[in-house]
Structures are given as structure tokens and as C-alpha cells.
Enzyme design. Structure first.
Site, PDB file in Angstrom:
ATOM      1  N   SER A 189       0.648  -1.364   0.024  1.00 44.21           N
ATOM      2  CA  SER A 189       0.026  -0.120   0.074  1.00 44.21           C
ATOM      3  C   SER A 189       0.745   1.395  -0.051  1.00 44.21           C
ATOM      4  O   SER A 189       0.316   2.300  -0.245  1.00 44.21           O
ATOM      5  CB  SER A 189      -0.818   0.110   1.158  1.00 44.21           C
ATOM      6  OG  SER A 189      -0.186  -0.216   2.282  1.00 44.21           O
ATOM      7  N   HIS A 217      -5.549  -4.164  -1.226  1.00 41.54           N
ATOM      8  CA  HIS A 217      -5.624  -3.131  -2.215  1.00 41.54           C
ATOM      9  C   HIS A 217      -5.486  -3.672  -3.685  1.00 41.54           C
ATOM     10  O   HIS A 217      -5.253  -3.079  -4.712  1.00 41.54           O
ATOM     11  CB  HIS A 217      -4.049  -2.156  -2.098  1.00 41.54           C
ATOM     12  CG  HIS A 217      -4.234  -1.238  -0.841  1.00 41.54           C
ATOM     13  ND1 HIS A 217      -4.791  -0.335  -0.792  1.00 41.54           N
ATOM     14  CD2 HIS A 217      -3.948  -1.887   0.230  1.00 41.54           C
ATOM     15  CE1 HIS A 217      -4.553   0.390   0.205  1.00 41.54           C
ATOM     16  NE2 HIS A 217      -4.167  -0.424   1.124  1.00 41.54           N
ATOM     17  N   LYS A 248     -12.598  -1.196   1.138  1.00 37.59           N
ATOM     18  CA  LYS A 248     -11.661  -0.457   0.281  1.00 37.59           C
ATOM     19  C   LYS A 248     -12.751  -0.316  -1.065  1.00 37.59           C
ATOM     20  O   LYS A 248     -13.697   0.145  -1.182  1.00 37.59           O
ATOM     21  CB  LYS A 248     -10.377  -1.113  -0.008  1.00 37.59           C
ATOM     22  CG  LYS A 248      -9.669  -0.700   1.325  1.00 37.59           C
ATOM     23  CD  LYS A 248      -8.268  -0.771   1.224  1.00 37.59           C
ATOM     24  CE  LYS A 248      -7.186  -1.190   2.338  1.00 37.59           C
ATOM     25  NZ  LYS A 248      -7.436  -0.261   3.469  1.00 37.59           N
TER      26      LYS A 248
END
Ligand SMILES: Cc1ncc(COP(=O)(O)O)c(C=O)c1O
Length: 401
Positions: A189, A217, A248
Site C-alpha cells: 500500500s 489493495h 476499500k
């Protein structure tokens, strides 16, 4: 009853130290949903380039409606843990959808990816096992290994970031271990870089190791249809364990999961302490996450838009004279040098109406403090152009370009 004044005074002095060291984090309050632009208290509308809302789904009407519908249908929650009080059908539906999406036999949801990582490592690792972790892995993986080690006295090692020779060397030094587990982020990240998954798979096979990847991610981001790092490299279905977040790209609310074999997920139901001693994901989050997955399955073009936007911003910011870390993900870090420089860059950008967070030591190495731009499918080209123009104005003032 009196409060413990010494305790509070101690905390206040630590907070003052953080301020003196210029690493104190100030919270910016938002009065609107996460989107390309948000209403920031005291500042009005700002363009946001620091959210993990990669597909723009946290404010998507279908995702919001599904959360409301689940709240109406199942109420606020079970009021206890799943095996005691019953488990909602929406959790089963969500877990089946997750497994289908990431290409595993089964999945198990948790209230966060942090919880999922801790639930996984501390449950499956046993005495005599060897866990080998990438140096830049997320804090939740690091803490999950620390927890497993303190419970089981397993052996652990950290291999240099993405250094396959170092990983091989560490594994060959652990031939006598009962089992070997390799732990890596799918996308790192702070760097925006992708783990060398095909090599990790080969090394796992060569060393009879289990490979666990945290795709927080990458889920909804990498691969043609957003299925993550495995899809990106054409190895869907080949990774032993995938963990990820629902907080996310997949709606941005909260929640996480462990995905793998049916036996793994059943074992987690039986033995993983967050499952046994903590309430399940609220139904509203399960509902909105399920809707987010279905939406990505039906609209892979969102993932293509995200990819195009990230490529466009990267090209434009390079053309403007900045030198972002090389990569192909929507995480585009721009190195500023010392921590104070990254914080100054981020503050000046906010004054220009662009919200990008600065990260300094110890989150990233000394001298490599950065602002981390995160691009979303929700950004328009006009948004991205506006952000680049703000970078140029601030960059010139700071003599960065
Ligand atoms: C790689 C990685 N793993 C886990 C997490 C934790 O996710 P969650 O917010 O669902 O606990 C994050 C969030 O920052 C992350 O980046």
C-alpha cells in the site's frame, strides 16, 4: 471516584511529543460521502486523492440501498457470535459471492481485514511451523504473526521486500519446520507495487509451503475483472489463502475475509477466536458488500475505468515533472524526501483544494517521505487535470519541479 490523573498526564505528554516531532495526525472531518469530491468541514469542497474507494462504490446508490434493505430485513445484528445465536443467510450469501469472485472454494467474513489476518494466522499456525513474511507487509499481518508466535512459539522470519533469493534462503534454512507459510501483501500500500505472485507460487511449491496473500489493495482493482493479484497474473485458483478487505474497493464500509478451501473456512469457524468470541459483520455491511461484488461482476468496465484513470494520472504527473514511484496500480506515491517536506506538500495541496495524505518515517523509510495519490474510477479526467495543476502550482513553490 477520581480519575487517574497521572495516566492522563502521561498520555498528554506523549501527545505533545508527537506534536513536537511533527508527526501528530490531525483528523479532517467530512460531511459528505466518499466520492471524487467531498465536503470537508471548514474547507468546503475538496478533491480527494487519498481514499481507498477505488471503484467509487461507497456512494453508489445500489450499494447504499442494499445496506438499507439488509438493515430492514435482518435488523442491526445477531446480538452475539455466529455459532451461538445463529448466522444470517446474508452472511452465507456474501461468503459464497466472495469465494466466487476471488476464485476459491469458500470464504469466511470478519469485521475487518485486520481481524481476518489475525484470525487466520493465529488459528492455523502451530508450534514447529515457520512463517516467513515480506518486510513491507501490512501491520495487520505483522501483528497476526506476533500473536501466533506468542501463542505457539512458532519460528518466524522476515524476508527483504520482494527479494526472492532472500525468501528462498530463509525457507531453505527452515527445512526442519513442520510446515512453512509465506505471507505477502498482493499490492503493497505504501509503494503501490505488486507482489511477484507467480514466483511466490513457484517458491511455495518448491518448498512445500502454504502461500497467503493479503489482497486488500488488489480486490476490485487488479485483473481484468477486478478479482485481484491472482487474476492480474493469470493464476486464479492457485493461491492457497487470500485475505482482503470489504472496506476499500468493495463498498468501502468495513469488513474483511479469508478465502481458501472449504476445510480452511470450516476450521476458522471452529477455532478462530474472532469468530468464536466476537459478533459477525453487521447485516447492513454484509448487504452492501454483497451488492458491491455483484456490481463489479456485472460491470467490469468500472475496473477498466480505474485502470485508465490511474494510467492517465501517472502519465500527466510525470509530464508535469514529478517522479512517482514506478508501478501500474492506482496507488501513485510521490517522494518528497524528509517527513516535514511530505507533510508540507500535503498541507499546501489541501490549501489548493486537493486532499492527499503525506506519510513519513517510520511508516516509510527515512528520507523517502511521500504523498500517496490514490486514483478512483469515480474521478473524471477534469478532476485528475485539476489535481495535476494543483501539484504543479505547489511543486513550483516548493521547487520540486
Ligand atoms: C494490506 C492491508 N491489509 C489489511 C488492512 C486492514 O483493512 P481493514 O480496514 O478491513 O481492517 C489494510 C488497510 O489499510 C491494508 O492496507
Amino acid at each position: 471516584m477520581t480519575l487517574n490523573a497521572g495516566f492522563t498526564a502521561g498520555l498528554e505528554s506523549k501527545l505533545q511529543q508527537l506534536r513536537d516531532d511533527r508527526v501528530y495526525k490531525r483528523l479532517n472531518h467530512l460531511a459528505s460521502p466518499q466520492a471524487a469530491r467531498v465536503q470537508m468541514e471548514g474547507r468546503g469542497e475538496v478533491l480527494i486523492l487519498s481514499s481507498n474507494n477505488y471503484l467509487g462504490l461507497s456512494a453508489e446508490q445500489a450499494v447504499i440501498d442494499a445496506g438499507i434493505e439488509a438493515l430492514r430485513r435482518f435488523g442491526a445484528g445477531t446480538g452475539s457470535v455466529r455459532f451461538i445465536c445463529g448466522t444470517f443467510t446474508i452472511h452465507r450469501d456474501l461468503e459464497q459471492a466472495i469465494a466466487r469472485f476471488v476464485g476459491t472454494e469458500a470464504s469466511m467474513s470478519y469485521v475487518s481485514a485486520w481481524n481476518a489476518n489475525e484470525g487466520l494466522t493465529a488459528t492455523v499456525v502451530e508450534e514447529g511451523d515457520f512463517v516467513c513474511s515480506d518486510a513491507l507487509n501490512h501491520a495487520s499481518i505483522i501483528d497476526s504473526i506476533r500473536l501466533a508466535k506468542s501463542i505457539t512459539k512458532c519460528q518466524t522470519a522476515v524476508y527483504k521486500h520482494a527479494d526472492l533469493d532472500d525468501l528462498r534462503a530463509k525457507l531453505s534454512g527452515a527445512r526442519g519446520a513442520k510446515r512453512r507459510i509465506i505471507w505477502s501483501d498482493g499490492v503493497f500500500s505504501m509503494e503501490g507495487s505488486i507482489a511477484p505472485l507467480p514466483d511466490l507460487l513457484q517458491i511455495a511449491r518448491d518448498n512445500d509451503a502454504v502461500l497467503a496473500i493479503d489482497d486488500s489493495h488488489a480486490t476490485g482493482v487488479l485483473g481484468r475483472t477486478g478479482r485481484g493479484t491472482a487474476e492480474h497474473f493469470g493464476v486464479l485458483g492457485e493461491v492457497d489463502v487470500i485475505t482482503s478487505t470489504l472496506g476499500k474497493a468493495l463498498g468501502g464500509a468495513a469488513g474483511g475475509f479469508v478465502a481458501g478451501s472449504a476445510a480452511l473456512c470450516d476450521y476458522l469457524t471452529q477455532r478462530s477466536r474472532p469468530q468464536l468470541f466476537s459478533n459477525a459483520l453487521p447485516p447492513t455491511v454484509a448487504g452492501s458488500s454483497l451488492a458491491a461484488i455483484e456490481l463489479v461482476e456485472q460491470h467490469p468496465e468500472r475496473v477498466a475505468t480505474l485502470r485508465d484513470n490511474a494510467r492517465y494520472f501517472r502519465e500527466q504527473i510525470i509530464e508535469a515533472g514529478f517522479k512517482p514511484l514506478a508501478g501500474e496500480t492506482p496507488i501513485i506515491p510521490i517522494i518528497a524526501g524528509e517527513t516535514a517536506a511530505a507533510i508540507q506538500l500535503s498541507e499546501m495541496l489541501l490549501d489548493e483544494g486537493v486532499f492527499v495524505t503525506g506519510f513519513g518515517f517510520p511508516v516509510v523509510p527515512q528520507g523517502e517521505a511521500r504523498v500517496r495519490c490514490q486514483i478512483s474510477a469515480a474521478h473524471t479526467r477534469a478532476d485528475l487535470d485539476e489535481a495535476v495543476a494543483a501539484f504543479v502550482r505547489v511543486g513550483r513553490r516548493l521547487k520540486l519541479v
